[in-house]
Write an enzyme that holds these catalytic residues in place. Structure first.
Site, mmCIF file in Angstrom:
data_model
loop_
_atom_site.group_PDB
_atom_site.id
_atom_site.type_symbol
_atom_site.label_atom_id
_atom_site.label_comp_id
_atom_site.label_asym_id
_atom_site.label_seq_id
_atom_site.Cartn_x
_atom_site.Cartn_y
_atom_site.Cartn_z
ATOM 1 N N LYS A 114 0.713 -1.668 0.410
ATOM 2 C CA LYS A 114 0.934 -2.258 -0.915
ATOM 3 C C LYS A 114 -0.387 -2.727 -1.528
ATOM 4 O O LYS A 114 -0.606 -2.546 -2.719
ATOM 5 C CB LYS A 114 1.965 -3.379 -0.830
ATOM 6 C CG LYS A 114 3.367 -2.818 -0.667
ATOM 7 C CD LYS A 114 4.437 -3.867 -0.528
ATOM 8 C CE LYS A 114 5.800 -3.181 -0.411
ATOM 9 N NZ LYS A 114 6.856 -4.069 0.055
ATOM 10 N N LYS A 193 5.983 10.691 0.318
ATOM 11 C CA LYS A 193 7.222 9.913 0.393
ATOM 12 C C LYS A 193 7.661 9.490 -1.009
ATOM 13 O O LYS A 193 6.834 9.001 -1.791
ATOM 14 C CB LYS A 193 6.964 8.662 1.262
ATOM 15 C CG LYS A 193 8.155 7.710 1.324
ATOM 16 C CD LYS A 193 7.787 6.306 1.814
ATOM 17 C CE LYS A 193 8.428 5.290 0.909
ATOM 18 N NZ LYS A 193 9.004 4.109 1.344
ATOM 19 N N LYS A 196 9.070 4.142 -5.537
ATOM 20 C CA LYS A 196 8.818 3.729 -6.923
ATOM 21 C C LYS A 196 7.369 3.318 -7.132
ATOM 22 O O LYS A 196 6.848 3.431 -8.226
ATOM 23 C CB LYS A 196 9.806 2.667 -7.402
ATOM 24 C CG LYS A 196 9.965 1.496 -6.505
ATOM 25 C CD LYS A 196 11.157 0.668 -6.951
ATOM 26 C CE LYS A 196 11.517 -0.395 -5.946
ATOM 27 N NZ LYS A 196 12.095 0.110 -4.695
#
Ligand code: ADP
Ligand code: TRP
Length: 324
Positions: A114, A193, A196
């Site tokens: 992230k 993958k 979003k």
């Protein structure tokens, strides 16, 4: 496996996509039909790690609830609730945090990923696996259906439960991840993958020209028309496989290998049509639910009431054991 406590959560951090459906929701829904004791929730505390606007958080939490119900979650068979309606989970998070070595969190790929994708490093994002562990342990869960990307968080959960039990007595149930290896990673439009955060998703309830355009933009290799195409290394086939029957899949594979007039454009069109057909009944249910928001709210409230009974019983034992 009947009689086990199954639990899973989904973050309301954006529009649901077919990676979420095939990676997690479909398994979760199938388990409720086997007579297991299922708890599913909207992880809205988790979604706060990306600091959405208050209205967006409220609306998405509600939207994901509608979408999950439309996909087949049955509130008669499963306890379905919003995470924040059972705030006991935060007390358990704190207790687990105090048992959680920094190294355990520092090793988590999801956190590192992230950050690599530009999310701001806040304490919530770093400590998120402790909240996820509390979600699971609060309800004495045995099995946790998730996509493969969550496997490491399940390992953290098990580690924390074992530490707790070793220190304070056998109170917490040690859970297992339930990962469907066939659908462990659903590819997105670019072959990575589907996520979003990578802007490569096919929405679960996409509509109109925009969604068709997405199908047409799936990345393939550059085999020229007329040459045999390789069905085993193509995202279109991987996605088609999730929705088509054995015969339909075989037909597509045959076209790839043998039909000189069949190109990627045809394959994309086939996949698009299959998607519309596959999700049509869910779309209908979704429209009905959207027309009756009070019904959805009542389902969530009733779920929270039932979840809270279990949560309170666990917390009574936990508080006692740790000396609170
Ligand atoms: P995203 O990566 O889009 O943010 P989430 O992390 O919110 O998705 O995932 C919700 C659930 O859906 C998790 O159980 C996750 O493992 C599953 N999931 C998400 N994307 C995929 C994918 N591409 N393949 C398989 N499962 C997935
Ligand atoms: N972390 C999960 C995800 O991003 C969502 C989640 C939160 C969850 N708490 C959970 C999943 C507990 C399973 C069990 O997808």
């Amino acid at each position: 496996m009947a009689g086990k406590r199954i639990l899973s959560g989904i973050q309301p951090s954006g529009t649901l996509h077919i990676g979420n459906y095939f990676g997690m929701m479909r398994q979760a829904i199938a388990l409720q039909n086997r007579g297991d004791d299922c708890y599913y929730f909207i992880a809205n505390y988790h979604a706060m790690t990306s600091m959405p606007e208050p209205e967006a958080l409220r609306e998405r939490s509600f939207g994901v609830a509608v979408d999950f119900l439309a996909a087949g979650l049955d509130p008669e068979k499963s306890v379905f609730f919003r995470q924040s309606d059972v705030p006991e989970v935060l007390e358990l998070t704190w207790i687990l945090s105090c048992l959680c070595p920094m190294g355990l969190l520092e090793r988590c790929h999801s956190y590192k990923d992230k950050l690599a994708h530009g999310m701001e490093a806040n304490h919530g994002l770093f400590a998120y696996p402790a909240l996820m562990a509390a979600d699971i342990l609060l309800y004495n869960s045995h099995l946790v259906p998730v996509g493969k990307d969550q496997k490491q968080h399940l390992e953290v959960t098990r580690d924390l439960a074992i530490r707790f039990n070793n220190h304070f007595g056998e109170i917490l149930t040690i859970p297992d991840a339930y990962i469907h290896e066939d659908v462990a990673v659903i590819p997105g439009l670019d072959g990575q993958k589907m996520s979003k955060s990578y802007n490569n998703t096919i929405e679960l309830y996409g509509e109109g020209k925009a969604i068709r355009k997405k199908f047409m933009s799936i990345v393939t290799d550059s085999t020229p028309m007329g040459e045999p195409m390789d069905p085993d290394r193509c995202s279109i086939v991987a996605l088609y496989k999730l929705m088509a029957s054995e015969e339909e899949l075989e037909e597509l594979r045959k076209n790839y290998r043998e039909n000189p007039e069949f190109g990627y454009g045809h394959a994309k069109q086939k996949l698009y049509e299959k998607y519309l057909e596959y999700f049509a009944p869910m779309r209908e249910r979704r429209a009905k639910l959207l027309a009756n928001p009070q019904l959805v709210e009542d389902i969530l409230q009733d779920g929270a009431r039932r979840a809270r009974l279990v949560a309170r019983a666990t917390m009574e034992k936990v508080r006692n054991a740790v000396g609170l």
